[in-house]
Design a protein around this motif. Structure first.
Motif, mmCIF file in Angstrom:
data_model
loop_
_atom_site.group_PDB
_atom_site.id
_atom_site.type_symbol
_atom_site.label_atom_id
_atom_site.label_comp_id
_atom_site.label_asym_id
_atom_site.label_seq_id
_atom_site.Cartn_x
_atom_site.Cartn_y
_atom_site.Cartn_z
ATOM 1 N N LYS A 37 0.839 -1.255 -0.016
ATOM 2 C CA LYS A 37 0.014 0.060 -0.030
ATOM 3 C C LYS A 37 1.037 1.227 0.101
ATOM 4 N N ILE A 38 0.671 1.959 -0.877
ATOM 5 C CA ILE A 38 1.436 3.371 -0.997
ATOM 6 C C ILE A 38 0.577 4.618 -0.216
ATOM 7 N N THR A 40 -0.096 7.628 -0.449
ATOM 8 C CA THR A 40 0.347 8.967 -1.386
ATOM 9 C C THR A 40 0.107 10.200 -0.437
ATOM 10 N N ASN A 47 7.024 12.707 2.587
ATOM 11 C CA ASN A 47 7.011 11.427 3.474
ATOM 12 C C ASN A 47 7.115 11.724 5.009
#
Length: 259
Positions: A37-38, A40, A47
């Motif tokens: 899972k990214i 976003t 980040n």
């Protein structure tokens, strides 16, 4: 009638038709690849990821109001709201605080000037304290996916639009008091979180764990199979570890489910 009852009723086979037994179809188990899972939202903020619980508030953090605007420390001990950042950028150095856990409910924050944030008597938030006392303690409140930060005076952190300063002067949190605390601390994923407790450890420890779990003897002494551990290693690789462990326990008559 008894003669008819003894006749097995089956599929009608026509003359000249060969009876072929049905082949069982084995459903192949397709291993679906799990796509990581990214986050976003984190990427958009350089980040810096959004915390969702109190225990995640530690180390370098930034307090975000609105979208990519952060609380900024000034050299006079006051705080204001910094300029908006572009997508992909994180907070500036003067917008980074250090979170210190006090207990399971409360935290303290230290500015880049090495001073702790507190609520003054006039409800203005300053960073001028050298130590943590009652006025330097903050309680993060999470509800319905939203977050607010409550000071010792039971008021929530917000921005005073007239003075462009950070204050804590509202008893009930609303849209102006909703914040996001972002962290850059590396999130440690536990690789064993989906592994049963009994199966954590080496192959010898796993067998001991299951013997302890299912043994039927009142004296609580372990009855371990004296056969080598090689078959357990092979069974684990082939996916039939549980069956092999049960067979080994049955040899010792040490399992309450074994006959």
């Amino acid at each position: 009638m008894s003669e008819y009852e003894n006749v097995r009723v089956g599929k009608l086979i026509l003359k000249g038709e060969k009876h072929r037994p049905k082949k069982r179809k084995h459903k192949s188990k397709k291993h679906e690849e799990v796509t990581p899972k990214i986050d976003t939202d984190s990427i958009k903020h350089g980040n810096w990821w959004k915390v969702t619980k109190v225990e995640e508030i530690s180390g370098p953090v930034a307090i975000e109001f609105g979208n990519q605007t952060y609380v900024k420390a000034l050299d006079n001990g006051l705080f204001t709201l910094g300029a908006p950042h572009n997508e992909g950028e994180g907070p500036s150095p003067e917008e980074i605080l250090t979170a210190v856990s006090i207990n399971e409910k409360k935290v303290a924050f230290k500015s880049g000037y090495n001073k702790y944030l507190r609520v003054e008597k006039n409800d203005i938030v300053t960073g001028r304290s050298d130590a943590i006392g009652a006025t330097e303690q903050w309680e993060p409140v999470f509800e319905d996916g939203k977050m607010a930060l409550q000071g010792y005076n039971d008021c929530f952190l917000s921005i005073d639009p007239d003075e462009d300063s950070v204050v804590a002067n509202v008893k009930k949190a609303g849209s102006d008091q909703f914040i996001r605390i972002r962290s850059q601390t590396v999130r440690e994923e536990n690789p064993l979180k989906d592994v049963p407790n009994e199966e954590q450890g080496d192959i010898e420890q796993i067998e001991i764990n299951y013997v302890k779990k299912f043994q039927k003897f009142q004296d609580k002494r372990l009855r371990l199979c004296k056969d080598g551990k090689k078959e357990l290693k092979v069974a684990k690789q082939e996916g039939n570890l549980h069956e092999t462990l049960l067979d080994r326990r049955s040899k010792m008559k040490a399992d309450r489910y074994c006959k």
